[in-house]
Design a protein around this motif. Structure first.
Motif, mmCIF file in Angstrom:
data_model
loop_
_atom_site.group_PDB
_atom_site.id
_atom_site.type_symbol
_atom_site.label_atom_id
_atom_site.label_comp_id
_atom_site.label_asym_id
_atom_site.label_seq_id
_atom_site.Cartn_x
_atom_site.Cartn_y
_atom_site.Cartn_z
ATOM 1 N N THR A 117 48.870 1.926 44.990
ATOM 2 C CA THR A 117 47.859 1.916 46.049
ATOM 3 C C THR A 117 47.327 3.330 46.262
ATOM 4 O O THR A 117 48.082 4.303 46.247
ATOM 5 C CB THR A 117 48.467 1.386 47.364
ATOM 6 O OG1 THR A 117 48.893 0.044 47.168
ATOM 7 C CG2 THR A 117 47.442 1.438 48.494
ATOM 8 N N ALA A 118 46.032 3.445 46.469
ATOM 9 C CA ALA A 118 45.408 4.735 46.773
ATOM 10 C C ALA A 118 44.532 4.563 48.004
ATOM 11 O O ALA A 118 43.995 3.484 48.253
ATOM 12 C CB ALA A 118 44.584 5.236 45.591
ATOM 13 N N VAL A 119 44.404 5.632 48.774
ATOM 14 C CA VAL A 119 43.588 5.600 49.983
ATOM 15 C C VAL A 119 42.596 6.754 49.931
ATOM 16 O O VAL A 119 42.987 7.905 49.674
ATOM 17 C CB VAL A 119 44.446 5.711 51.268
ATOM 18 C CG1 VAL A 119 43.569 5.510 52.503
ATOM 19 C CG2 VAL A 119 45.589 4.703 51.252
ATOM 20 N N TYR A 120 41.325 6.442 50.162
ATOM 21 C CA TYR A 120 40.276 7.459 50.238
ATOM 22 C C TYR A 120 39.896 7.618 51.713
ATOM 23 O O TYR A 120 39.331 6.703 52.318
ATOM 24 C CB TYR A 120 39.054 7.036 49.420
ATOM 25 C CG TYR A 120 39.306 7.045 47.925
ATOM 26 C CD1 TYR A 120 38.882 8.107 47.132
ATOM 27 C CD2 TYR A 120 39.977 5.990 47.310
ATOM 28 C CE1 TYR A 120 39.121 8.112 45.765
ATOM 29 C CE2 TYR A 120 40.222 5.992 45.946
ATOM 30 C CZ TYR A 120 39.792 7.051 45.184
ATOM 31 O OH TYR A 120 40.033 7.068 43.836
ATOM 32 N N PHE A 121 40.231 8.774 52.293
ATOM 33 C CA PHE A 121 39.862 9.063 53.682
ATOM 34 C C PHE A 121 38.499 9.750 53.648
ATOM 35 O O PHE A 121 38.382 10.945 53.339
ATOM 36 C CB PHE A 121 40.920 9.954 54.341
ATOM 37 C CG PHE A 121 42.290 9.305 54.398
ATOM 38 C CD1 PHE A 121 42.576 8.356 55.370
ATOM 39 C CD2 PHE A 121 43.259 9.639 53.478
ATOM 40 C CE1 PHE A 121 43.823 7.750 55.422
ATOM 41 C CE2 PHE A 121 44.512 9.044 53.525
ATOM 42 C CZ PHE A 121 44.801 8.097 54.495
ATOM 43 N N MET A 122 37.459 8.971 53.951
ATOM 44 C CA MET A 122 36.099 9.430 53.719
ATOM 45 C C MET A 122 35.672 10.565 54.638
ATOM 46 O O MET A 122 34.717 11.286 54.347
ATOM 47 C CB MET A 122 35.132 8.252 53.862
ATOM 48 C CG MET A 122 35.395 7.101 52.899
ATOM 49 S SD MET A 122 35.368 7.616 51.161
ATOM 50 C CE MET A 122 33.651 8.138 50.999
ATOM 51 N N SER A 123 36.364 10.733 55.762
ATOM 52 C CA SER A 123 36.041 11.861 56.650
ATOM 53 C C SER A 123 36.580 13.169 56.103
ATOM 54 O O SER A 123 36.214 14.247 56.581
ATOM 55 C CB SER A 123 36.641 11.619 58.037
ATOM 56 O OG SER A 123 38.066 11.653 57.986
ATOM 57 N N GLY A 124 37.463 13.096 55.101
ATOM 58 C CA GLY A 124 38.088 14.294 54.556
ATOM 59 C C GLY A 124 39.375 14.668 55.255
ATOM 60 O O GLY A 124 40.048 15.606 54.839
ATOM 61 N N THR A 184 38.364 6.071 58.819
ATOM 62 C CA THR A 184 37.461 6.141 57.668
ATOM 63 C C THR A 184 38.197 5.862 56.359
ATOM 64 O O THR A 184 37.740 6.272 55.295
ATOM 65 C CB THR A 184 36.791 7.528 57.587
ATOM 66 O OG1 THR A 184 37.807 8.545 57.440
ATOM 67 C CG2 THR A 184 35.977 7.805 58.838
ATOM 68 N N ALA A 185 39.333 5.178 56.440
ATOM 69 C CA ALA A 185 40.146 4.938 55.242
ATOM 70 C C ALA A 185 39.611 3.761 54.433
ATOM 71 O O ALA A 185 39.351 2.688 54.973
ATOM 72 C CB ALA A 185 41.597 4.684 55.650
ATOM 73 N N LEU A 186 39.430 3.978 53.140
ATOM 74 C CA LEU A 186 39.091 2.917 52.201
ATOM 75 C C LEU A 186 40.275 2.769 51.248
ATOM 76 O O LEU A 186 40.630 3.710 50.533
ATOM 77 C CB LEU A 186 37.821 3.253 51.422
ATOM 78 C CG LEU A 186 36.539 3.423 52.256
ATOM 79 C CD1 LEU A 186 35.372 3.783 51.347
ATOM 80 C CD2 LEU A 186 36.234 2.175 53.056
ATOM 81 N N VAL A 187 40.884 1.602 51.253
ATOM 82 C CA VAL A 187 42.113 1.373 50.494
ATOM 83 C C VAL A 187 41.793 0.707 49.160
ATOM 84 O O VAL A 187 41.082 -0.299 49.114
ATOM 85 C CB VAL A 187 43.097 0.503 51.293
ATOM 86 C CG1 VAL A 187 44.373 0.256 50.489
ATOM 87 C CG2 VAL A 187 43.433 1.167 52.629
ATOM 88 N N VAL A 188 42.326 1.266 48.091
ATOM 89 C CA VAL A 188 42.217 0.679 46.757
ATOM 90 C C VAL A 188 43.602 0.153 46.399
ATOM 91 O O VAL A 188 44.538 0.928 46.228
ATOM 92 C CB VAL A 188 41.745 1.721 45.724
ATOM 93 C CG1 VAL A 188 41.766 1.137 44.325
ATOM 94 C CG2 VAL A 188 40.352 2.210 46.065
ATOM 95 N N SER A 243 40.664 -5.101 46.296
ATOM 96 C CA SER A 243 40.120 -4.661 47.578
ATOM 97 C C SER A 243 38.615 -4.454 47.451
ATOM 98 O O SER A 243 38.103 -4.104 46.387
ATOM 99 C CB SER A 243 40.781 -3.354 48.013
ATOM 100 O OG SER A 243 40.491 -2.322 47.090
ATOM 101 N N PRO A 244 37.858 -4.672 48.546
ATOM 102 C CA PRO A 244 36.403 -4.445 48.494
ATOM 103 C C PRO A 244 36.051 -3.037 48.058
ATOM 104 O O PRO A 244 35.041 -2.823 47.383
ATOM 105 C CB PRO A 244 35.959 -4.726 49.934
ATOM 106 C CG PRO A 244 37.010 -5.617 50.499
ATOM 107 C CD PRO A 244 38.290 -5.181 49.852
ATOM 108 N N ALA A 245 36.880 -2.061 48.442
ATOM 109 C CA ALA A 245 36.579 -0.673 48.097
ATOM 110 C C ALA A 245 36.630 -0.441 46.591
ATOM 111 O O ALA A 245 35.965 0.442 46.072
ATOM 112 C CB ALA A 245 37.554 0.270 48.807
#
Length: 474
Positions: free
Chosen positions: A58-65, A72-76, A82-84
């Protein structure tokens, strides 16, 4: 012939060039170019290949930085469902300078930063992601037992343990985040029990060790009325007539609260002077951030969290100069101190000169969440100093950003709401609350690369208009 403004537009192909850095290894970097039609799945697979990351995690992209910002988390997910995973980069409203925090495999807490250094137009179909430049070889994080620990004086360790115990910053008091990096602050996922608004394990109540609870709302709320803070927190949307009556009652309540605050002294479970002396001694015994981490491991507590809370207590006790000195000492070791937070605390205590000094400690070329935090701190200090116009302009710019850290957004909306109420713009203040209530960070979605946009969906070209009124217009 239709007017030029009504001619359908095709989305302009974009190339997104990211600089990828590894948080524990500053000597490593990769510069990678993606097309706007590439998905986060493409990004994830490229990072796995170039950074030597294990696949199927699992990876998480925190789009706010901001690492750990669930707003602002988008989970892969590892199943690629996942939609992301299928979300196109071109639908994320990214601009040059934007930073994304990347967490790969939360079990081992591998963290990276993706800085968007350039956005350019491209021609033709999307090419495969390509590596533009490679610097250094990726090195895995050192295991906990492999770290060299400097020797510390036993008396210093004992004194630090006493202070950590008194202030509630021992690891056993806070729980752990499970990342193996020590305490709850390494990844922002621990230190409480139950259901916590900070996104950790919860239960911290009003005095959260991770500083995401009510204390955070209070920092910007000092510039607002108590009524405004309550409205922002609850999302109340009463009718204006009832609101007028409530305003009068709230004003009386605010006066009572202010009187109580003036009469009450800052209460803390330790001697502030002794604690400051111990903290300064601990910082003087260290030569780098790694030394401070090692001392925390030996003492069994969260030293950085303790120093942050100690500085806030000093600021609230009319010892702002001591708070700034503590931040300065930690910064010299390489600790990334939240100077905008300290500036807001100092401004709340009327120490405007020290607040300005705190903001001056930061460089002017900040990007990502640090730039947003700086803008918020600058706006709040301006608000306390009576510079309402620039403060309002900065706050409006913040609240309209798509990828803004949840806490920063809440504080900015609270401060802007207070300005609107104070200047008699109640209708606009109500609309601000309504817009805040409609924005559900947990429902953030990105456009699927294989999907056709609906007529009421935002246009993929990034204009902000609905698809039917932009590129989908007849």
């Amino acid at each position: 012939m239709p007017k030029s403004g009504l001619i359908p537009r095709s989305p302009m192909p974009q190339s997104y060039i990211f600089k990828v850095s590894v948080d524990h290894d500053p000597s490593f970097a990769r510069t990678i170019a993606f097309d706007g039609n590439h998905s986060l799945g493409d990004v994830q697979q490229t990072l796995e290949r170039e950074l030597g990351l294990s696949s199927g995690k699992t990876a998480v992209y925190f789009m706010s930085g901001e690492l750990g910002d669930e707003a602002t988390a988008l989970v892969v997910d590892p199943e690629r469902q996942s939609p992301a995973w299928a979300g196109m980069l071109g639908s994320l409203s990214l601009e040059a300078g934007h930073c994304i925090a990347h967490l790969h495999d939360p079990d081992v807490c591998q963290t990276h930063t993706l800085e968007l250094v350039e956005v350019t137009s491209t021609q033709g179909k999307a090419a495969a992601p390509r590596v533009v430049a490679r610097v250094g070889e990726h090195v895995a994080p050192l295991a906990e037992g492999a770290r060299e620990r400097p020797a510390f004086d036993d008396a210093l360790v004992a004194a630090v343990q006493t202070e950590l115990d008194a202030s509630g910053h021992l690891f056993e008091q806070q729980g752990g985040c499970g990342c193996g990096e020590g305490g709850d602050r390494a990844c922002g996922d621990g230190g409480c029990e139950g259901d916590c608004a900070c996104g950790g394990d919860g239960g911290c109540g009003d005095d959260c060790a991770c500083a995401h609870g009510d204390e955070a709302a209070t920092r910007a709320g000092g510039a607002a009325t108590s009524a405004a803070r309550a409205e922002v927190a609850s999302g109340a949307d009463d009718d204006e007539d009832a609101g007028d009556d409530d305003d009068e009652d709230d004003d009386e309540d605010d006066d009572d609260e202010d009187d109580e605050d003036d009469d009450a002294s800052v209460s803390m479970p330790y001697d502030l002077t002794e604690s400051l002396a111990t903290a300064n001694g601990a910082l003087a015994a260290c030569h780098a951030t790694s030394d401070l981490d090692a001392l925390g491991e030996v003492a069994g507590g969260d030293l950085v969290g303790w120093i942050l809370d100690l500085a806030r207590d000093a600021a609230a006790s009319n010892r702002g100069a001591d708070a700034v000195a503590l931040f300065d000492a930690a910064s010299k070791l390489g600790v990334d101190m939240p100077w905008p937070d300290l500036a807001m605390s100092l401004a709340d205590e009327g120490e405007l000169a020290l607040a300005e000094a705190a903001l001056s400690r930061l460089p002017t070329d900040l990007r990502g969440p640090k730039a947003d935090a700086m803008a918020l701190g600058r706006a709040v200090v301006d608000l306390y100093a009576g510079r309402e116009k620039p403060a309002e302009a900065a706050l409006r710019a913040l609240v309209t950003k798509r990828w803004l850290a949840g806490e920063t957004r809440d504080l900015a909306q609270g401060a802007l709401h207070s300005i609107l109420l104070a200047t008699g713009r109640k209708a606009e203040a109500k609309r601000l609350l309504a817009a805040s209530a409609r924005r559900d960070p947990a429902s953030v979605t990105v456009r699927n690369a294989a999907a056709t946009p609906g007529p009421n969906d935002p246009c993929a070209c990034g204009s902000g208009k609905k698809h039917k009124k932009c590129c989908g217009a007849a």
